[in-house]
Design an enzyme around this catalytic site. Sequence first.
Site, PDB file in Angstrom:
ATOM      1  N   ASP A   1       3.907  -3.385  12.527  1.00 48.74           N
ATOM      2  CA  ASP A   1       4.347  -4.152  11.405  1.00 48.74           C
ATOM      3  C   ASP A   1       5.803  -4.404  11.291  1.00 48.74           C
ATOM      4  O   ASP A   1       6.695  -3.730  11.646  1.00 48.74           O
ATOM      5  CB  ASP A   1       3.824  -3.178  10.089  1.00 48.74           C
ATOM      6  CG  ASP A   1       4.102  -3.835   8.696  1.00 48.74           C
ATOM      7  OD1 ASP A   1       2.656  -4.163   8.173  1.00 48.74           O
ATOM      8  OD2 ASP A   1       4.981  -4.394   8.370  1.00 48.74           O
ATOM      9  N   ILE A   2       6.260  -5.441  10.877  1.00 48.11           N
ATOM     10  CA  ILE A   2       7.450  -5.733  10.913  1.00 48.11           C
ATOM     11  C   ILE A   2       8.351  -4.902   9.886  1.00 48.11           C
ATOM     12  O   ILE A   2       9.748  -4.589  10.088  1.00 48.11           O
ATOM     13  CB  ILE A   2       7.805  -7.355  10.474  1.00 48.11           C
ATOM     14  CG1 ILE A   2       9.212  -7.835  11.133  1.00 48.11           C
ATOM     15  CG2 ILE A   2       7.681  -7.702   8.951  1.00 48.11           C
ATOM     16  CD1 ILE A   2       9.060  -9.190  11.271  1.00 48.11           C
TER      17      ILE A   2
ATOM     18  N   ASN B   1      -5.937  -4.289   2.506  1.00 48.76           N
ATOM     19  CA  ASN B   1      -5.720  -4.912   1.109  1.00 48.76           C
ATOM     20  C   ASN B   1      -6.623  -6.106   1.042  1.00 48.76           C
ATOM     21  O   ASN B   1      -6.365  -6.835   2.187  1.00 48.76           O
ATOM     22  CB  ASN B   1      -4.351  -5.014   1.166  1.00 48.76           C
ATOM     23  CG  ASN B   1      -3.363  -3.684   1.049  1.00 48.76           C
ATOM     24  OD1 ASN B   1      -4.047  -2.639   0.566  1.00 48.76           O
ATOM     25  ND2 ASN B   1      -2.241  -3.434   1.725  1.00 48.76           N
TER      26      ASN B   1
ATOM     27  N   GLY C   1      -3.386  -6.056  -3.406  1.00 49.34           N
ATOM     28  CA  GLY C   1      -1.942  -6.159  -2.959  1.00 49.34           C
ATOM     29  C   GLY C   1      -2.022  -7.002  -1.518  1.00 49.34           C
ATOM     30  O   GLY C   1      -1.010  -6.692  -0.824  1.00 49.34           O
ATOM     31  N   GLN C   2      -2.803  -7.800  -1.322  1.00 49.81           N
ATOM     32  CA  GLN C   2      -2.896  -8.695  -0.079  1.00 49.81           C
ATOM     33  C   GLN C   2      -1.561  -9.575  -0.107  1.00 49.81           C
ATOM     34  O   GLN C   2      -1.584 -10.334  -0.960  1.00 49.81           O
ATOM     35  CB  GLN C   2      -4.207  -9.238   0.173  1.00 49.81           C
ATOM     36  CG  GLN C   2      -4.100  -9.855   1.681  1.00 49.81           C
ATOM     37  CD  GLN C   2      -5.666 -10.399   2.017  1.00 49.81           C
ATOM     38  OE1 GLN C   2      -6.438 -10.372   1.386  1.00 49.81           O
ATOM     39  NE2 GLN C   2      -5.714 -10.923   3.196  1.00 49.81           N
TER      40      GLN C   2
ATOM     41  N   HIS D   1      -6.501  -8.148   8.155  1.00 53.67           N
ATOM     42  CA  HIS D   1      -5.702  -7.209   8.913  1.00 53.67           C
ATOM     43  C   HIS D   1      -6.171  -5.680   8.442  1.00 53.67           C
ATOM     44  O   HIS D   1      -6.143  -5.533   7.376  1.00 53.67           O
ATOM     45  CB  HIS D   1      -4.177  -7.433   9.028  1.00 53.67           C
ATOM     46  CG  HIS D   1      -3.585  -7.550   7.722  1.00 53.67           C
ATOM     47  ND1 HIS D   1      -3.614  -8.729   7.188  1.00 53.67           N
ATOM     48  CD2 HIS D   1      -2.814  -6.830   6.799  1.00 53.67           C
ATOM     49  CE1 HIS D   1      -3.054  -8.680   5.790  1.00 53.67           C
ATOM     50  NE2 HIS D   1      -2.467  -7.297   5.825  1.00 53.67           N
ATOM     51  N   LEU D   2      -5.946  -4.756   9.412  1.00 52.69           N
ATOM     52  CA  LEU D   2      -6.360  -3.319   9.198  1.00 52.69           C
ATOM     53  C   LEU D   2      -4.897  -2.506   9.305  1.00 52.69           C
ATOM     54  O   LEU D   2      -4.581  -2.786  10.709  1.00 52.69           O
ATOM     55  CB  LEU D   2      -7.505  -2.898  10.131  1.00 52.69           C
ATOM     56  CG  LEU D   2      -7.586  -1.364  10.167  1.00 52.69           C
ATOM     57  CD1 LEU D   2      -8.187  -1.014   8.946  1.00 52.69           C
ATOM     58  CD2 LEU D   2      -8.467  -0.978  11.377  1.00 52.69           C
ATOM     59  N   HIS D   3      -4.434  -2.069   8.479  1.00 54.83           N
ATOM     60  CA  HIS D   3      -3.321  -1.351   8.736  1.00 54.83           C
ATOM     61  C   HIS D   3      -3.370  -0.042   9.154  1.00 54.83           C
ATOM     62  O   HIS D   3      -4.346   0.560   8.812  1.00 54.83           O
ATOM     63  CB  HIS D   3      -2.546  -0.840   7.182  1.00 54.83           C
ATOM     64  CG  HIS D   3      -1.842  -2.146   6.653  1.00 54.83           C
ATOM     65  ND1 HIS D   3      -0.476  -2.746   6.449  1.00 54.83           N
ATOM     66  CD2 HIS D   3      -2.350  -3.283   5.985  1.00 54.83           C
ATOM     67  CE1 HIS D   3      -0.198  -3.471   5.941  1.00 54.83           C
ATOM     68  NE2 HIS D   3      -1.491  -4.002   5.340  1.00 54.83           N
TER      69      HIS D   3
END
Length: 114
Positions: A30-31, A86, A92-93, A99-101
């Site tokens: 993640d950035i 999300n 909160g997307q 995507h899976l965090h």
Amino acid sequence: MSDCIFCRIAKGEIPCAKVYEDDEILAFKDIHPQAPVHFLIIPKKHIATLAEATPEDAPVLGRMLELAPRLAADQGAAEGFRSIINTGRHGGQEVYHLHLHVLGGQPMPAMLKY
Ligand code: 5GP
Ligand code: ZN
């Protein structure tokens, strides 16, 4: 979806810090990491949200889940991690490509804070 940032990352048009790749899945850091280990696992296929996934997407979603603990351990989160998807506005997307965090590397805070 040529204007989707994660589709562009999946195609290699935008660089990423790659964690894993195969023909249908990409994982990258993640950035804006929220934990010492924070990466995203995405299907290369554009699926906007979990709510738009179909039964034919079940195998790739299953593979994403199965990959999470292996990649988490590789990245330094062998003692556990939190996985989050999300979904939609209330979820909160921010990026509308599923995507899976995966977050870890230290104990995670309480799951929900209001
Ligand atoms: P969401 O809120 O949609 O679940 O999370 C989107 C995540 O994507 C955020 O944690 C954000 O930091 C990350 N992100 C957004 N744009 C980029 C990008 O261009 N590259 C990377 N590596 N991560 C991104
Ligand atoms: Zn996309």
